[in-house]
Write a protein that holds these residues in place. Structure first.
Motif, mmCIF file in Angstrom:
data_model
loop_
_atom_site.group_PDB
_atom_site.id
_atom_site.type_symbol
_atom_site.label_atom_id
_atom_site.label_comp_id
_atom_site.label_asym_id
_atom_site.label_seq_id
_atom_site.Cartn_x
_atom_site.Cartn_y
_atom_site.Cartn_z
ATOM 1 N N ILE A 222 -2.552 65.129 -37.537
ATOM 2 C CA ILE A 222 -2.841 63.962 -36.699
ATOM 3 C C ILE A 222 -3.535 62.861 -37.486
ATOM 4 O O ILE A 222 -3.266 61.667 -37.277
ATOM 5 C CB ILE A 222 -3.709 64.375 -35.492
ATOM 6 C CG1 ILE A 222 -2.906 65.258 -34.540
ATOM 7 C CG2 ILE A 222 -4.249 63.153 -34.746
ATOM 8 C CD1 ILE A 222 -3.751 65.931 -33.462
ATOM 9 N N THR A 223 -4.434 63.207 -38.397
ATOM 10 C CA THR A 223 -5.331 62.216 -38.991
ATOM 11 C C THR A 223 -5.048 61.874 -40.447
ATOM 12 O O THR A 223 -5.590 60.896 -40.961
ATOM 13 C CB THR A 223 -6.784 62.719 -38.896
ATOM 14 O OG1 THR A 223 -6.911 63.966 -39.609
ATOM 15 C CG2 THR A 223 -7.193 62.927 -37.440
ATOM 16 N N HIS A 231 -2.661 56.404 -35.188
ATOM 17 C CA HIS A 231 -2.107 57.706 -35.535
ATOM 18 C C HIS A 231 -0.699 57.910 -34.968
ATOM 19 O O HIS A 231 -0.222 59.026 -34.904
ATOM 20 C CB HIS A 231 -3.023 58.820 -35.009
ATOM 21 C CG HIS A 231 -4.403 58.772 -35.590
ATOM 22 N ND1 HIS A 231 -5.453 59.513 -35.085
ATOM 23 C CD2 HIS A 231 -4.917 58.067 -36.637
ATOM 24 C CE1 HIS A 231 -6.556 59.268 -35.789
ATOM 25 N NE2 HIS A 231 -6.244 58.396 -36.735
ATOM 26 N N TYR A 232 -0.061 56.797 -34.559
ATOM 27 C CA TYR A 232 1.201 56.937 -33.841
ATOM 28 C C TYR A 232 2.237 57.707 -34.643
ATOM 29 O O TYR A 232 2.911 58.598 -34.121
ATOM 30 C CB TYR A 232 1.742 55.551 -33.474
ATOM 31 C CG TYR A 232 2.912 55.600 -32.522
ATOM 32 C CD1 TYR A 232 2.712 55.783 -31.161
ATOM 33 C CD2 TYR A 232 4.213 55.477 -32.981
ATOM 34 C CE1 TYR A 232 3.779 55.826 -30.282
ATOM 35 C CE2 TYR A 232 5.284 55.519 -32.108
ATOM 36 C CZ TYR A 232 5.055 55.683 -30.766
ATOM 37 O OH TYR A 232 6.118 55.733 -29.896
ATOM 38 N N SER A 263 4.203 70.994 -33.043
ATOM 39 C CA SER A 263 3.279 71.205 -31.923
ATOM 40 C C SER A 263 1.909 70.637 -32.265
ATOM 41 O O SER A 263 0.932 71.352 -32.467
ATOM 42 C CB SER A 263 3.191 72.692 -31.579
ATOM 43 O OG SER A 263 4.357 73.114 -30.914
ATOM 44 N N ALA A 264 1.855 69.320 -32.352
ATOM 45 C CA ALA A 264 0.600 68.606 -32.603
ATOM 46 C C ALA A 264 0.791 67.157 -32.218
ATOM 47 O O ALA A 264 1.872 66.592 -32.423
ATOM 48 C CB ALA A 264 0.192 68.719 -34.073
ATOM 49 N N GLU A 265 -0.254 66.556 -31.656
ATOM 50 C CA GLU A 265 -0.291 65.117 -31.447
ATOM 51 C C GLU A 265 -1.640 64.731 -30.860
ATOM 52 O O GLU A 265 -2.358 65.558 -30.290
ATOM 53 C CB GLU A 265 0.830 64.628 -30.530
ATOM 54 C CG GLU A 265 0.718 65.070 -29.091
ATOM 55 C CD GLU A 265 1.879 64.560 -28.241
ATOM 56 O OE1 GLU A 265 2.894 64.178 -28.816
ATOM 57 O OE2 GLU A 265 1.731 64.544 -27.027
ATOM 58 N N GLU A 266 -1.982 63.466 -31.027
ATOM 59 C CA GLU A 266 -3.180 62.916 -30.412
ATOM 60 C C GLU A 266 -2.772 62.212 -29.125
ATOM 61 O O GLU A 266 -1.854 61.388 -29.130
ATOM 62 C CB GLU A 266 -3.875 61.939 -31.358
ATOM 63 C CG GLU A 266 -5.161 61.380 -30.803
ATOM 64 C CD GLU A 266 -5.858 60.454 -31.789
ATOM 65 O OE1 GLU A 266 -7.060 60.240 -31.633
ATOM 66 O OE2 GLU A 266 -5.179 59.957 -32.704
ATOM 67 N N VAL A 279 15.840 63.360 -36.835
ATOM 68 C CA VAL A 279 15.088 63.203 -35.596
ATOM 69 C C VAL A 279 13.732 63.841 -35.838
ATOM 70 O O VAL A 279 13.656 64.973 -36.333
ATOM 71 C CB VAL A 279 15.777 63.894 -34.400
ATOM 72 C CG1 VAL A 279 14.899 63.849 -33.155
ATOM 73 C CG2 VAL A 279 17.139 63.257 -34.122
ATOM 74 N N VAL A 280 12.640 63.130 -35.520
ATOM 75 C CA VAL A 280 11.284 63.664 -35.715
ATOM 76 C C VAL A 280 10.498 63.463 -34.423
ATOM 77 O O VAL A 280 10.333 62.344 -33.947
ATOM 78 C CB VAL A 280 10.580 62.986 -36.911
ATOM 79 C CG1 VAL A 280 11.166 63.471 -38.224
ATOM 80 C CG2 VAL A 280 10.666 61.469 -36.833
ATOM 81 N N LEU A 281 10.007 64.559 -33.841
ATOM 82 C CA LEU A 281 9.364 64.521 -32.533
ATOM 83 C C LEU A 281 8.057 65.292 -32.563
ATOM 84 O O LEU A 281 7.931 66.306 -33.250
ATOM 85 C CB LEU A 281 10.293 65.105 -31.465
ATOM 86 C CG LEU A 281 11.641 64.382 -31.295
ATOM 87 C CD1 LEU A 281 12.564 65.169 -30.373
ATOM 88 C CD2 LEU A 281 11.423 62.972 -30.757
ATOM 89 N N SER A 282 7.093 64.839 -31.757
ATOM 90 C CA SER A 282 5.766 65.454 -31.770
ATOM 91 C C SER A 282 5.549 66.338 -30.552
ATOM 92 O O SER A 282 6.492 66.753 -29.882
ATOM 93 C CB SER A 282 4.689 64.362 -31.867
ATOM 94 O OG SER A 282 4.734 63.505 -30.741
#
Length: 354
Positions: A222-223, A231-232, A263-266, A279-282
């Protein structure tokens, strides 16, 4: 639609509005299930069936039921569940209103199907990866928190000219079979949709989702490598760079069209998208595929949308009824235009479709 330039994925198009939910870590629990499969009607070449599912274990917030037909039957229409099929293997995923099952609670769905030589009742079912035997099996105590997947990190390369799919699990996320199962179900539905629209579709590998044990915890993804407090794109950018480095994949890569989910996101700061070949997904997309977050048609439509970008399509300039606009939220009531079909087939990955 929020459009940014991601360092790892140039000119990435965002997937609709950001519905960010922190990835959930499932605890180990007692698991068990019972399934009643009833042929409600049968006629020449066709039949109707009802399937009742009872959760005998700890409460669940989303379910995926799997079975295989033994005589070439095929599902043609379903209600109260999203049902997809690949060969003999059938996957039924809950819809928005029947995904939560407390201990001892049942739900049901129905479908119509076709048959030719025979129509025997399936003999084995799994619910969220657990074989339904009518008994409860205690698993590891909830105090135990495994941080590695029982599925080994892939080391080989699958067949080329295929769509290669990854689920990256950070070190502090507990393995949960719903995620590879759910992401695979979303990919199979997208595969079906592309065949419906184009008359041909992409190939998935025998192991549809390659489970990757990440090198870092969620907070690192995330950081790290962020610009200020924005952090988008950090999460998906870090995943993208790790997958390319560890598996020797280019951006884009002529061998595979790649899909990565992490399996991570802010919350409210992480999204995802696609560019040609990737394709990249959070976390909220991974959660949605696993049945944790929102109605399944949103995640099916979203994957169709992002794969459209990976095949070379831009966003539509208006809500035009095609999946390259906000119309993907109405999935499956959306269709590619003829111009979009032509562009996919003539694009850099059109040769992957058969």
């Amino acid at each position: 639609m929020r459009t940014r330039v991601l360092v790892a994925v140039a000119a990435v198009a965002t997937l609709g509005t950001t519905m960010a939910v922190t990835a959930q870590s499932a605890s180990a629990a007692a698991a068990g299930c019972q399934v009643s499969y009833t042929i409600s009607s049968q006629w020449s070449g066709g039949f109707g069936a009802n399937v009742a599912v009872t959760n005998l274990g700890d409460p669940i917030s989303g379910w995926t039921l799997r079975w295989s037909f033994g005589a070439g039957q095929a599902v043609t229409q379903a209600w109260n569940a999203t049902v997809t099929q690949s060969g003999a293997a059938v996957t039924a995923v809950n819809v928005a209103y029947n995904g939560t099952l407390a201990t001892g609670v049942s739900t049901s769905f129905g479908f119509n199907g076709s048959w030719t030589g025979g129509n025997p009742v399936p003999t084995a079912f799994t619910l969220n990866g657990v074989t339904c035997t009518g008994t409860v099996t205690p698993t590891t105590s909830p105090t135990a928190t495994p941080t590695t997947s029982p599925t080994p990190t892939p080391t080989g390369s699958p067949a080329t000219r295929t769509v290669r799919v990854f689920w990256l699990k950070p070190t502090d996320v507990t393995y949960d079979q719903r995620y590879p199962d759910g992401i695979a179900a979303v990919m199979r539905e997208a595969q079906r949709y592309y065949r419906q629209e184009l008359g041909k579709t992409f190939t998935l590998n025998n192991t549809v989702v390659e489970v990757v044990n990440g090198e870092h915890d969620r907070n690192w993804y995330i950081t790290t490598n962020c610009t200020g407090s924005d952090h988008y794109w950090c999460v998906v950018g870090n995943m993208h760079q790790e997958l390319m480095r560890r598996f020797g994949i280019a951006n884009p890569d002529s061998r595979w069209l790649c899909v990565g989910e992490i399996s991570a996101e802010e919350t409210n700061q992480s999204g995802g998208g696609a560019s040609t070949g990737w394709v990249v997904l959070s976390g909220h997309d991974a959660d949605g595929a696993a049945g944790v977050n929102g109605p399944m048609n949103r995640w099916y439509g979203g994957m169709v949308h992002e794969l459209g970008h990976a095949f070379g399509l831009p966003d539509s300039t208006s809500t035009d009824g095609t999946p390259m606009s906000a119309s993907f939220y109405d999935y499956p009531n959306t269709h590619f235009s003829q111009a979009q079909k032509n562009a996919i087939l003539a694009g850099p990955y059109g040769g992957f479709l058969a």
